[in-house]
Structures are given as C-alpha cells and as structure tokens.
Write a protein that holds these residues in place. Structure first.
Motif, PDB file in Angstrom:
ATOM      1  N   PHE A   7       0.779  -1.088  -0.048  1.00  0.00           N
ATOM      2  CA  PHE A   7      -0.008  -0.040   0.071  1.00  0.00           C
ATOM      3  C   PHE A   7       1.032   1.234   0.025  1.00  0.00           C
ATOM      4  O   PHE A   7       2.024   1.266   0.715  1.00  0.00           O
ATOM      5  CB  PHE A   7      -0.956   0.081   1.156  1.00  0.00           C
ATOM      6  N   LEU A   8       0.507   2.321  -0.752  1.00  0.00           N
ATOM      7  CA  LEU A   8       1.110   3.640  -0.626  1.00  0.00           C
ATOM      8  C   LEU A   8       0.068   4.466  -0.225  1.00  0.00           C
ATOM      9  O   LEU A   8      -0.896   4.805  -0.665  1.00  0.00           O
ATOM     10  CB  LEU A   8       1.498   3.719  -1.839  1.00  0.00           C
ATOM     11  N   ALA A   9       0.622   5.262   0.898  1.00  0.00           N
ATOM     12  CA  ALA A   9      -0.405   6.298   1.565  1.00  0.00           C
ATOM     13  C   ALA A   9       0.448   7.724   1.121  1.00  0.00           C
ATOM     14  O   ALA A   9       0.317   7.976  -0.168  1.00  0.00           O
ATOM     15  CB  ALA A   9      -0.247   6.136   2.812  1.00  0.00           C
ATOM     16  N   GLY A  10       0.967   8.482   1.800  1.00  0.00           N
ATOM     17  CA  GLY A  10       1.810   9.805   1.327  1.00  0.00           C
ATOM     18  C   GLY A  10       2.920   9.460   0.874  1.00  0.00           C
ATOM     19  O   GLY A  10       3.574  10.428   0.367  1.00  0.00           O
ATOM     20  N   GLY A  11       3.715   8.236   1.061  1.00  0.00           N
ATOM     21  CA  GLY A  11       4.802   7.991   0.224  1.00  0.00           C
ATOM     22  C   GLY A  11       5.937   8.615   0.990  1.00  0.00           C
ATOM     23  O   GLY A  11       7.136   8.626   0.315  1.00  0.00           O
ATOM     24  N   ASP A  36      -2.119   2.153  -4.551  1.00  0.00           N
ATOM     25  CA  ASP A  36      -2.004   3.659  -4.028  1.00  0.00           C
ATOM     26  C   ASP A  36      -3.449   4.009  -3.236  1.00  0.00           C
ATOM     27  O   ASP A  36      -4.368   3.764  -3.953  1.00  0.00           O
ATOM     28  CB  ASP A  36      -2.011   4.640  -5.261  1.00  0.00           C
ATOM     29  N   LEU A  37      -3.415   4.320  -2.082  1.00  0.00           N
ATOM     30  CA  LEU A  37      -4.621   4.426  -1.409  1.00  0.00           C
ATOM     31  C   LEU A  37      -5.252   5.947  -1.546  1.00  0.00           C
ATOM     32  O   LEU A  37      -6.231   6.323  -0.765  1.00  0.00           O
ATOM     33  CB  LEU A  37      -4.292   4.246   0.201  1.00  0.00           C
ATOM     34  N   GLN A  38      -4.711   6.790  -2.452  1.00  0.00           N
ATOM     35  CA  GLN A  38      -5.185   8.336  -2.258  1.00  0.00           C
ATOM     36  C   GLN A  38      -6.396   8.442  -2.912  1.00  0.00           C
ATOM     37  O   GLN A  38      -7.261   9.364  -2.612  1.00  0.00           O
ATOM     38  CB  GLN A  38      -4.197   9.090  -3.262  1.00  0.00           C
ATOM     39  N   GLY A  84       8.361  17.050  10.436  1.00  0.00           N
ATOM     40  CA  GLY A  84       9.161  17.177   9.315  1.00  0.00           C
ATOM     41  C   GLY A  84       9.046  18.572   8.924  1.00  0.00           C
ATOM     42  O   GLY A  84       9.710  19.532   9.439  1.00  0.00           O
ATOM     43  N   ASP A  85       8.166  18.953   7.969  1.00  0.00           N
ATOM     44  CA  ASP A  85       8.107  20.270   7.119  1.00  0.00           C
ATOM     45  C   ASP A  85       6.871  20.228   6.516  1.00  0.00           C
ATOM     46  O   ASP A  85       5.952  19.212   6.376  1.00  0.00           O
ATOM     47  CB  ASP A  85       9.389  20.544   6.377  1.00  0.00           C
ATOM     48  N   ARG A  86       6.389  21.464   5.912  1.00  0.00           N
ATOM     49  CA  ARG A  86       5.025  21.467   5.334  1.00  0.00           C
ATOM     50  C   ARG A  86       4.769  20.631   4.248  1.00  0.00           C
ATOM     51  O   ARG A  86       3.769  20.175   4.305  1.00  0.00           O
ATOM     52  CB  ARG A  86       4.786  23.152   4.830  1.00  0.00           C
ATOM     53  N   GLY A 119       2.101  13.245   4.203  1.00  0.00           N
ATOM     54  CA  GLY A 119       2.325  12.331   5.170  1.00  0.00           C
ATOM     55  C   GLY A 119       0.976  11.813   5.995  1.00  0.00           C
ATOM     56  O   GLY A 119       0.229  12.782   6.210  1.00  0.00           O
ATOM     57  N   THR A 120       0.462  10.481   6.359  1.00  0.00           N
ATOM     58  CA  THR A 120      -0.682  10.076   7.032  1.00  0.00           C
ATOM     59  C   THR A 120      -0.460   9.696   8.241  1.00  0.00           C
ATOM     60  O   THR A 120       0.558   9.050   8.532  1.00  0.00           O
ATOM     61  CB  THR A 120      -1.559   9.353   5.892  1.00  0.00           C
ATOM     62  N   ILE A 121      -1.635   9.736   9.121  1.00  0.00           N
ATOM     63  CA  ILE A 121      -1.428   8.989  10.107  1.00  0.00           C
ATOM     64  C   ILE A 121      -1.268   7.393  10.134  1.00  0.00           C
ATOM     65  O   ILE A 121      -0.739   6.739  10.723  1.00  0.00           O
ATOM     66  CB  ILE A 121      -2.529   9.351  11.349  1.00  0.00           C
TER      67      ILE A 121
HETATM   68  C1  LIG Z   1      11.823  15.106   5.154  1.00  0.00           C
HETATM   69  C2  LIG Z   1      11.008  14.135   6.054  1.00  0.00           C
HETATM   70  C3  LIG Z   1      10.909  14.642   7.491  1.00  0.00           C
HETATM   71  C4  LIG Z   1      10.258  13.700   8.318  1.00  0.00           C
HETATM   72  N1  LIG Z   1      10.110  14.170   9.616  1.00  0.00           N
HETATM   73  C5  LIG Z   1       9.419  13.330  10.564  1.00  0.00           C
HETATM   74  C6  LIG Z   1       9.325  13.518  11.754  1.00  0.00           C
HETATM   75  O1  LIG Z   1       9.716  14.701  12.312  1.00  0.00           O
HETATM   76  N2  LIG Z   1       8.747  12.834  12.679  1.00  0.00           N
HETATM   77  C7  LIG Z   1       8.012  11.550  12.249  1.00  0.00           C
HETATM   78  O2  LIG Z   1       7.502  10.894  13.198  1.00  0.00           O
HETATM   79  N3  LIG Z   1       8.068  11.297  10.966  1.00  0.00           N
HETATM   80  C8  LIG Z   1       8.867  12.121  10.110  1.00  0.00           C
HETATM   81  N4  LIG Z   1       8.993  11.635   8.682  1.00  0.00           N
HETATM   82  C9  LIG Z   1       8.247  10.531   8.422  1.00  0.00           C
HETATM   83  C10 LIG Z   1       7.065  10.817   8.027  1.00  0.00           C
HETATM   84  O3  LIG Z   1       6.231  11.143   9.271  1.00  0.00           O
HETATM   85  C11 LIG Z   1       6.039   9.736   7.265  1.00  0.00           C
HETATM   86  O4  LIG Z   1       5.090  10.584   6.335  1.00  0.00           O
HETATM   87  C12 LIG Z   1       5.319   8.623   7.695  1.00  0.00           C
HETATM   88  O5  LIG Z   1       6.549   7.984   8.329  1.00  0.00           O
HETATM   89  C13 LIG Z   1       4.647   7.726   6.797  1.00  0.00           C
HETATM   90  O6  LIG Z   1       3.561   8.187   6.376  1.00  0.00           O
HETATM   91  P1  LIG Z   1       3.022   8.180   4.802  1.00  0.00           P
HETATM   92  O7  LIG Z   1       1.604   8.478   4.723  1.00  0.00           O
HETATM   93  O8  LIG Z   1       3.822   8.878   4.062  1.00  0.00           O
HETATM   94  O9  LIG Z   1       3.017   6.728   4.570  1.00  0.00           O
HETATM   95  P2  LIG Z   1       3.884   5.822   3.221  1.00  0.00           P
HETATM   96  O10 LIG Z   1       5.230   6.340   3.252  1.00  0.00           O
HETATM   97  O11 LIG Z   1       2.948   5.781   2.078  1.00  0.00           O
HETATM   98  O12 LIG Z   1       3.698   4.309   3.908  1.00  0.00           O
HETATM   99  C14 LIG Z   1       4.548   3.970   4.910  1.00  0.00           C
HETATM  100  C15 LIG Z   1       4.296   2.421   5.361  1.00  0.00           C
HETATM  101  O13 LIG Z   1       2.929   2.168   5.620  1.00  0.00           O
HETATM  102  C16 LIG Z   1       2.368   1.367   4.959  1.00  0.00           C
HETATM  103  N5  LIG Z   1       0.751   1.701   4.913  1.00  0.00           N
HETATM  104  C17 LIG Z   1       0.453   3.121   4.726  1.00  0.00           C
HETATM  105  N6  LIG Z   1      -0.888   3.275   5.090  1.00  0.00           N
HETATM  106  C18 LIG Z   1      -1.327   1.955   5.242  1.00  0.00           C
HETATM  107  C19 LIG Z   1      -2.629   1.600   5.617  1.00  0.00           C
HETATM  108  N7  LIG Z   1      -3.662   2.462   5.504  1.00  0.00           N
HETATM  109  N8  LIG Z   1      -2.787   0.054   5.595  1.00  0.00           N
HETATM  110  C20 LIG Z   1      -1.879  -0.647   5.713  1.00  0.00           C
HETATM  111  N9  LIG Z   1      -0.605  -0.066   5.446  1.00  0.00           N
HETATM  112  C21 LIG Z   1      -0.279   0.981   5.240  1.00  0.00           C
HETATM  113  C22 LIG Z   1       2.996   1.595   3.697  1.00  0.00           C
HETATM  114  O14 LIG Z   1       2.739   0.107   2.822  1.00  0.00           O
HETATM  115  C23 LIG Z   1       4.398   1.620   4.051  1.00  0.00           C
HETATM  116  O15 LIG Z   1       4.765   0.223   4.232  1.00  0.00           O
HETATM  117  C24 LIG Z   1       9.783  12.448   7.730  1.00  0.00           C
HETATM  118  C25 LIG Z   1       9.684  12.273   6.346  1.00  0.00           C
HETATM  119  C26 LIG Z   1      10.266  13.069   5.721  1.00  0.00           C
HETATM  120  C27 LIG Z   1      10.566  12.578   4.184  1.00  0.00           C
END
Ligand SMILES: Cc1cc2nc3c(=O)[nH]c(=O)nc-3n(C[C@H](O)[C@H](O)[C@H](O)COP(=O)(O)OP(=O)(O)OC[C@H]3O[C@@H](n4cnc5c(N)ncnc54)[C@H](O)[C@@H]3O)c2cc1C
Lengths: 157, 292
Positions: B32-36, B55-57, B104-106, B112-114
C-alpha cells in the motif's frame, strides 16, 4: 506502459510513463520543465523539487508520475505568468537568491504558505521554510522577501 | 536513487478493491502507498522492492477526522496537515496536534498520513509514540472480510514492526470518549527544527474530581527499540497532583532505567537528560490541559 492525464501549468498532457518514473523526472525529462530541481539524492530532504499538487506544496521526488494521473500540477514555470509574481519580485528586490538552485522550491512552498497565512511573523516564515535547504545566501534575505511579498499581496488585496 | 522496476500501479476506489488488489500478489510483493513520505524512500533504496503499488489516495472512506460524543476516529489516509489544523483535538487528544504540527516540514505534512506513520513505525517517530501514550486502537481489515481492532500496546512491536499482517489494511485509528479531566501533550527535540526526534515524550493523564492523577500513560520516541511505554514513571504520576517534584521523580525513574544509546545525534547521557527535561515540560502541560 500506463497513460496518465495531467494538467501542468494550465496545459493538459496525455503521456506514457513507466510505473517507476518519479514525478520530478517526468516533469524535467519528459515535459522539459527543468525549473523543478533535484538538490539531494531524491530523499525528500532538500525541497528543491517542491511543486503544487492540486494547489498544495509537495516534494515531487517522493511521488511516482503515475500518482499524478488526474491531478493538476503547478511548477515554477507556471507561478508568474507574463510578469513576476509579487513573491518572485520580492526575491529579486531583496537579493534573496545567490546561486538560485533552491529558489524554485522555496517559491513554490512559500506561495502556498502565503495563501494560507497572509500575514506571517518571521518565526512562522522560518518554520515554514524548514523543508527547503539553501546553502549559499543564508535565510535572512529569503525571510525578508517573504515578509515583503506578504505585505505587497495584502496591499494589492 | 531510482525505484527498481514496478510491474503494476493500482489506484482502487474502495477498501474492498484495495484488499482484492493486495491479495493478488504474494505477501510483501504488493504494498500500500499512502503519503509516500517513508515508503518512497524505502522503494528507492531498495529496502522495499514492490512488484505492485496499491495507491490509497483515491479511497474516500479512509479519510477524515470524526468526533462523535467525545469518541475520536481518524481515517488512516488523514494527513498530518488535517490533524494539525483540526479544531476539536483539545485536552485529551491535544498531543496529536502537538505531534502532527511539527512532523518534518510543510511539504511532508501535506502528504504524510497517520496511517502510514503508524504502519511504518519508524524507530524514532512522533505519531506511534503519541498513539501509544493515548492508547489508540488500530482498526484493520483483511480480504476475507474480517476486521479486528488492535490496541496500541499490542500493535507496535519494535522498529518497523507492527502486528499488521501484509494482507491487512489499516482503516483508522480510534479512541472511545476519554474520561473527564484528561489531558495529553507531546514534545520532541531533534537536531534541527521539526526534525525526527532524538528524544520525544508523550504523556496522558486523567485527574479525579479532587485534581489527583488517577491514570497516566507515558511513551517515548528515540530509543533504539522504538516507541515504548515509560511504565516506571506512570506509576509515580498516579496519585500526584502534577507537582514538579512528582513529575521529576517520574521522568527520572524512566531516564535512569532507559536503555539509551549513543550515536551521532546524541550520547546516552544526553538522551537521558532529554527524557528528564522534555518530560517535565510535557507532563506539566498534560496536567494543565487535564485541569482545562
Ligand atoms: C523530510 C522528512 C521529514 C520527516 N520528519 C518526521 C518527523 O519529524 N517525525 C516523524 O514522525 N516522521 C517524520 N517523517 C516520516 C513521515 O512521518 C512519514 O510520512 C510517515 O512515516 C509515513 O506516512 P505516509 O503516509 O507517508 O506513508 P507511506 O510512506 O506511504 O507508507 C509507509 C508504510 O505504511 C504502509 N501503509 C500506509 N498506509 C497503510 C494502510 N492504510 N494500511 C496498511 N499499510 C499502510 C505502507 O505500505 C508503507 O509500508 C519525515 C519524512 C520526511 C521525508
């Protein structure tokens, strides 16, 4: 190869892309919109590749091109139009770029930031800039330009 | 860094379609890809080599925050920016806003998702730690139609490990209505503004009508074995009124016992000091919020 439909800077494109193509490489290599930069090793840490996805600032190295199918994108090439936007003008007036490599990403991030927050404090501007690295001018002039652009845009209404 | 070859990209419109897609591949070959914001880095470094990206978007039912009679449900695809800006996450749930407004940042918060954050469970991450301190429940669904709810204490198993099976999708994170006079808070310290936590501390306290702490949960980010409870400190907060001496005793007990490591960001003693100093600030704020 999948076909994607995207609107970039107001122009509709129908393009073939491989699944693994990054959005930033699609913009740069396939659409030749090279204003969007890559400053880190595509790890999402430098912010130079920031664009607007449906109006929101995102890092285009952390997306696949196929994910943009059906969406509307704006890149730095689409920010100003015929003349510079107030934000771009303020960057010029305040010497806020030196090598200019980070500038497109900063402008894309800050243009969305100012839409949500038309009268930011310096501290809010600095926090808003966390996702964009500048390695030559320092941030003082950048903060000054964002503040000035905010004022100009408020005055223009 | 460029992704390895991906054979198929799918954008399902419903949870049922997403589960059907994931089960067409062997375990782990479709993701699954959430916010990536974590997955894309992992795909590029080849830590993940998915044949298929789901992609779950496009799944509306996974998005949004709902508060009903005090109970809170946050859809897995709800982004940080939406949680940080939500008007109703006060008091008992305020730690969620503390955390999500500084991830992280804006640009990261715009994507990014919970759900991605808790499913990734990075070794030093904000959201898993807050969900642990707040005793959230992870609601999962599988392709066979079954659903289960896993408590945070059983969900986070260690860095990059959770109780979620590869064929399960996270639907939401949820909480029942909190008891009255409950407050929470989170704060981290990192090398630059809003960076990943070198140490992060989350605290939830519930007070009785006389202002005495009747329940407390403390969770830490930044230790080598990932998000974890600070149970030694919780016991010391219960019965207190949030006096600084009681809070210091609680955080001191956690810091003394913590298996802190040294690395480029901080040495072990510094990590322990961060537990004490952030702990004092965060617990004090949680008590203040519980008092309302
Ligand atoms: C520059 C930068 C700074 C950051 N700073 C911080 C910070 O300060 N603090 C912090 O905590 N994190 C930080 N992060 C990480 C950030 O929080 C990520 O967004 C988060 O860890 C992943 O969420 P996502 O939605 O992007 O998920 P994705 O990256 O898309 O997915 C993450 C994983 O979860 C799985 N997944 C996603 N959704 C589901 C679902 N609904 N069901 C089952 N599996 C699922 C995916 O398959 C994958 O394995 C940072 C990232 C970056 C790039």
């Amino acid at each position: 190869m999948p076909v994607i439909n995207v609107t970039v800077n107001g122009t509709r494109y129908e393009e073939n892309v491989s699944e693994r193509l990054l959005l930033v490489d699609f913009l740069r290599d396939q659409l030749a919109l090279t204003g969007t930069h890559v400053g880190c090793t595509y790890e999402g840490v430098c912010g130079a590749c920031t664009i607007h996805l449906d109006g929101e600032a995102v890092k285009s190295c952390l997306m696949l091109a196929v994910q943009a199918d059906g969406h509307t994108l704006t890149t730095i090439e689409g920010l100003g139009g015929d003349k510079l936007s107030p934000l771009q003008q303020a960057f010029t007036d305040n010497h806020s770029l030196h090598c200019g490599f980070c500038t497109p990403g900063i402008l894309m991030n800050m243009s969305e930031f100012l839409r949500d927050n038309p009268d930011p404090s310096d501290d809010e501007i600095r926090r808003g800039l966390v996702g964009n690295l500048c390695r030559c001018t320092g941030y003082v002039h950048i903060v000054r330009a964002v503040r000035e652009a905010a004022r100009v845009m408020r005055e223009q209404g | 860094m460029f992704p390895a070859r991906i054979q198929e990209y799918l954008r399902p419109r419903s949870v049922a379609e997403a589960l059907a897609a994931i089960t067409r591949y062997d375990a782990g070959d479709a993701i699954f890809l959430a916010g990536g914001q974590s997955a894309m880095q992992a795909i590029k470094s080849r830590m993940l080599r998915p044949q298929c990206v789901v992609d779950l978007q496009g799944i509306a039912e996974l998005k949004g925050v709902s508060v009903s009679n005090g109970a809170l449900t946050i859809g897995a695809m709800t982004r940080y920016v939406e949680i940080a800006g939500h008007g109703q996450l006060d008091g008992a749930f305020a730690a969620l806003r503390d955390a999500t407004s500084h991830v992280g940042d804006r640009q990261v918060r715009n994507r990014g998702t919970i759900g991605g954050s808790v499913c990734w469970n990075y070794v030093a991450a904000c959201t898993p730690t807050v969900v642990l301190a707040l005793a959230g429940a992870m609601n999962l669904a599988a392709a066979d139609g079954s659903q289960r709810s896993v408590a945070a204490d059983d969900f986070f198993l260690g860095p990059l490990e959770t109780a979620r099976r590869d064929d399960e999708i996270l639907l939401s994170v949820s909480w029942p209505a909190p008891p009255p006079r409950t407050g929470s808070a989170y704060k981290k310290w990192g090398l630059v503004t809003d960076a990943l936590p070198v140490i992060g501390v989350a605290v939830t306290v519930t007070l009785d009508a006389a202002g005495q702490c009747s329940a407390a949960r403390i969770a830490l980010a930044g230790l080598a074995d990932g998000a974890q409870r600070g149970k030694l400190g919780e016991a010391k907060l219960v019965g207190s009124r949030g006096e600084t001496a009681a809070i210091d005793a609680a955080m001191g007990a956690i810091a003394d016992a913590a298996d802190a490591h040294s690395d480029m960001s901080a040495d072990a003693d510094y990590r322990k000091q961060l537990i004490r100093s952030l702990g004092r600030e965060v617990a004090t704020r949680a008590f203040d919020r519980a008092r309302g």
